[in-house]
Design an enzyme around this catalytic site. Structure first.
Site, PDB file in Angstrom:
ATOM      1  N   ASP A  44      11.097  39.469   3.605  1.00 42.84           N
ATOM      2  CA  ASP A  44       9.763  39.640   3.029  1.00 42.84           C
ATOM      3  C   ASP A  44       8.840  38.649   3.708  1.00 42.84           C
ATOM      4  O   ASP A  44       9.282  37.572   4.139  1.00 42.84           O
ATOM      5  CB  ASP A  44       9.744  39.353   1.526  1.00 42.84           C
ATOM      6  CG  ASP A  44       9.700  37.860   1.233  1.00 42.84           C
ATOM      7  OD1 ASP A  44      10.753  37.200   1.369  1.00 42.84           O
ATOM      8  OD2 ASP A  44       8.618  37.347   0.938  1.00 42.84           O
ATOM      9  N   HIS A  73      -1.818  49.785   8.400  1.00 40.03           N
ATOM     10  CA  HIS A  73      -1.262  49.780   9.758  1.00 40.03           C
ATOM     11  C   HIS A  73      -0.179  48.711   9.923  1.00 40.03           C
ATOM     12  O   HIS A  73       0.915  48.986  10.431  1.00 40.03           O
ATOM     13  CB  HIS A  73      -2.345  49.563  10.811  1.00 40.03           C
ATOM     14  CG  HIS A  73      -1.730  49.342  12.151  1.00 40.03           C
ATOM     15  ND1 HIS A  73      -1.142  50.368  12.861  1.00 40.03           N
ATOM     16  CD2 HIS A  73      -1.497  48.208  12.865  1.00 40.03           C
ATOM     17  CE1 HIS A  73      -0.608  49.885  13.963  1.00 40.03           C
ATOM     18  NE2 HIS A  73      -0.809  48.581  13.987  1.00 40.03           N
ATOM     19  N   CYS A  78       0.369  55.710  10.576  1.00 39.39           N
ATOM     20  CA  CYS A  78      -0.402  55.283   9.402  1.00 39.39           C
ATOM     21  C   CYS A  78      -1.760  55.980   9.368  1.00 39.39           C
ATOM     22  O   CYS A  78      -2.219  56.525  10.370  1.00 39.39           O
ATOM     23  CB  CYS A  78      -0.578  53.771   9.380  1.00 39.39           C
ATOM     24  SG  CYS A  78      -1.907  53.158  10.444  1.00 39.39           S
ATOM     25  N   CYS A 116      -4.302  54.829  12.084  1.00 40.11           N
ATOM     26  CA  CYS A 116      -4.071  55.310  13.448  1.00 40.11           C
ATOM     27  C   CYS A 116      -4.211  56.824  13.555  1.00 40.11           C
ATOM     28  O   CYS A 116      -4.594  57.345  14.601  1.00 40.11           O
ATOM     29  CB  CYS A 116      -2.701  54.852  13.943  1.00 40.11           C
ATOM     30  SG  CYS A 116      -2.637  53.052  14.198  1.00 40.11           S
ATOM     31  N   CYS A 135       1.725  55.243  16.102  1.00 40.86           N
ATOM     32  CA  CYS A 135       1.834  54.853  14.689  1.00 40.86           C
ATOM     33  C   CYS A 135       1.358  55.994  13.805  1.00 40.86           C
ATOM     34  O   CYS A 135       0.390  56.688  14.121  1.00 40.86           O
ATOM     35  CB  CYS A 135       1.002  53.599  14.441  1.00 40.86           C
ATOM     36  SG  CYS A 135       0.999  53.059  12.717  1.00 40.86           S
ATOM     37  N   ASP A 174      10.502  37.099  -7.045  1.00 48.78           N
ATOM     38  CA  ASP A 174      10.969  35.752  -6.732  1.00 48.78           C
ATOM     39  C   ASP A 174      10.993  34.958  -8.030  1.00 48.78           C
ATOM     40  O   ASP A 174      10.563  35.437  -9.084  1.00 48.78           O
ATOM     41  CB  ASP A 174      10.092  35.118  -5.655  1.00 48.78           C
ATOM     42  CG  ASP A 174       8.739  34.722  -6.193  1.00 48.78           C
ATOM     43  OD1 ASP A 174       8.475  34.976  -7.382  1.00 48.78           O
ATOM     44  OD2 ASP A 174       7.944  34.159  -5.432  1.00 48.78           O
TER      45      ASP A 174
END
Lengths: 369, 369
Positions: free
Chosen positions: A262, A331, A302, A305, A300, A89
């Site tokens: 974002d 997660h 990840c 999980c 999930c 940014d």
């Protein structure tokens, strides 16, 4: 052309943005790495959850560790060991948030560092120079960010200055291969938004962003404005909705034709105990999780999980153990990245409306805001 | 027999300790996972750095989340998703550290929880019961830990009670496959140590530990005591030096015949900015690291050294970014685990003296304590 639309489904698009560090498949959610790190996770972690592009924050990095130091260490990619795309940014949003500690003139903004109170100055040329030193793949124009409740005259003045500054930003040589995106302001006033969009779209930016949303206005107001504006943005350039948003925001705005998002929501809320699941959100501090051996989300992929149960995450959270913050962040990032990835797959198969409706219903039933 | 000595080199041994969750190759350093987590790292991280066995803390886990809850969630292995060996301490050391908040009687100890001040009680039977519920592979006997400066009479009384308690610990049924280690006290008085060692060695423990070292005595005093005592410990059972120590401590005590070590030093010091390198330690906050693109240790295989430079770690440390704590912890654990692994390889090849001398010299030159 650095951007190719590969499929359309209603107003929504699936695209590919070519950057100096590889392609980005859109729609895409971009994790926020304010200080050259997405809080609590490593570059290997970001790869594991499937991040394609992360944000760096020009304001923060210019103050610490400093843009020239980052340049000398291989740019932001080398510094943070992230091989894929980076968007920086411009610092405008952070600087204009320093109300009472900054003064604006036509040339730029003088402000006090939040770190040590020292006087600092950003101009359009300076902000682009910092981003060139950081070596990001996508640099954002330095804009004036009017508050959401700015009076029409103040809003118009901010918009006009943002256009003048946008032209100055384009006069600065970018880093090699660096793309530059312009920012459209105008609050929730569609007339002002359209006028400013016309001005910014007329400039040779590689992409266009909507700034000044999700700054306190009711979500339905933002959804309506984005749904009206996105289809009017140039179809051949990527459309980036800055600082947005919730899973519901993503679904609605992807359907409206936004390509890039974002937000600190998944990472910040993870640290506060809020975990995103298909039906909404759960608070890991809730007593109901203390004895639950099951994962946060059985679907999930990840690390949290796959390996751990809710009871363990709850224990780590209560004990303020550092591992909690990483697992929760992984997660939530996986949830947001999968949501955008799933939307892309749905667009490619012409079934986005069903994808959105199926996910939108429980979110709205749970009064997600 | 659960323990096999596979090679000797002087007083040092290389061995294999068979546990219900796989073999542990000794000499071994055991990372400390006080609250069912080695601070800042995941079970996958522990596997990546090559940990074979980690510690759990009976005192902490009994108070939060509670032993029966952990049992219902698959024991400590299931709870923290750690498939390899776990050793639990007995809680004695923590409880006896609560001076002014605990009262001892012959049956056990009553103390105030550090979490909420509630009254709690541990007995030898209770401590073993908690460890059975946690399902650790190695349970430690519940001992009375006298302060390092205890008068001879007080020290003798603590030793005698520890022996009586050790017998009671052995009367409790362990978890299936759980090994039990006895603890030898006696401060730095070799006579008292030898007398207590004889008592504990006479009991059918699966291994013997030296407790009450590294509690404030000068390191050379500890080194001399361990060098005298270790060779007198039963040769057919593993020897565990509790709460020790620095890399120099490990080298000297491995040479003396110790097989197992644990210490919070690598993990705690990582969080404070101190990183272990072959020549000693470096403080990542030191200005000299701010512009250094090189890794902490070019010969280290941890994720921090493979992927990131010192300048990046220094930036994360200064910015108090969560990623710092994980990367620094991974590095220090890798350093300690590699040191013990390297010592084992040297013992197998009959070159431990050279291995120790080569590493000891720079550590002593740098006045490491």
């Amino acid at each position: 052309m650095s951007f190719t639309v590969v499929a359309r489904d209603g107003a929504a698009r699936a695209g590919v943005l070519e950057t100096a560090h590889g392609p980005v498949q859109t729609p895409v959610f971009m994790p926020v790495g304010t200080q050259a790190t997405v809080k609590a996770v490593s570059s290997a972690d970001l790869t594991a959850v499937g991040a394609q592009v992360v944000l760096g924050n020009t304001y923060h990095l210019a103050l610490r560790p400093g843009a020239e130091l980052v340049r000398s260490l291989g740019g932001l990619h080398g510094f943070m060991a992230w091989p894929r795309a980076i968007l920086t940014d411009s610092g405008g949003f952070q600087i204009f948030s320093l109300r009472g500690r900054r003064t604006i003139d036509e040339d730029g903004v003088t402000f006090q560092s939040h770190l040590d109170g020292s006087a600092q100055r950003f101009t359009p040329e300076g902000a682009m120079g910092v981003q060139a030193a950081l070596g990001s793949d996508i640099a954002m124009a330095f804009d004036e960010c009017p508050p959401a409740d700015a009076a029409p005259d103040a809003m118009r003045a901010a918009i006009d200055r943002t256009t003048r500054w946008a032209r100055r930003c384009l006069d600065v040589a970018p880093a090699r291969g660096q793309l530059r995106f312009g920012i459209v302001q105008g609050g929730t006033d569609l007339g002002m938004r359209r006028a400013h969009l016309a001005e910014i779209a007329a400039l040779p930016f590689d992409g266009l962003a909507l700034g000044g949303f999700s700054v306190g206005e009711p979500p339905p107001v933002m959804h309506a404005a984005v749904t009206a504006l996105a289809p009017e943005m140039p179809p051949d350039r990527p459309r980036y909705l800055m600082g947005v948003g919730t899973p519901l925001d993503l679904l609605i705005c992807i359907a409206a034709g936004i390509d890039m998002f974002d937000c600190v929501l998944p990472t910040r809320n993870a640290r506060n105990g809020q975990l995103f699941v298909p039906g909404g959100r759960l608070n890991i501090a809730n007593a109901v999780h203390r004895q639950d051996a099951g994962p946060v989300d059985a679907d999930c992929s990840c690390e949290a999980c796959r390996s751990y149960g809710r009871a363990y995450l709850a224990h780590l959270f209560h004990a303020k153990e550092l591992l909690y913050y990483r697992l929760a962040t992984l997660h939530n990032l996986q949830h947001f990245l999968d949501l955008a990835r799933g939307a892309r797959a749905a667009i490619l198969e012409g079934r986005l409306a069903a994808y959105v409706a199926e996910r939108r219903r429980p979110l709205e039933a749970n009064l997600e805001t």
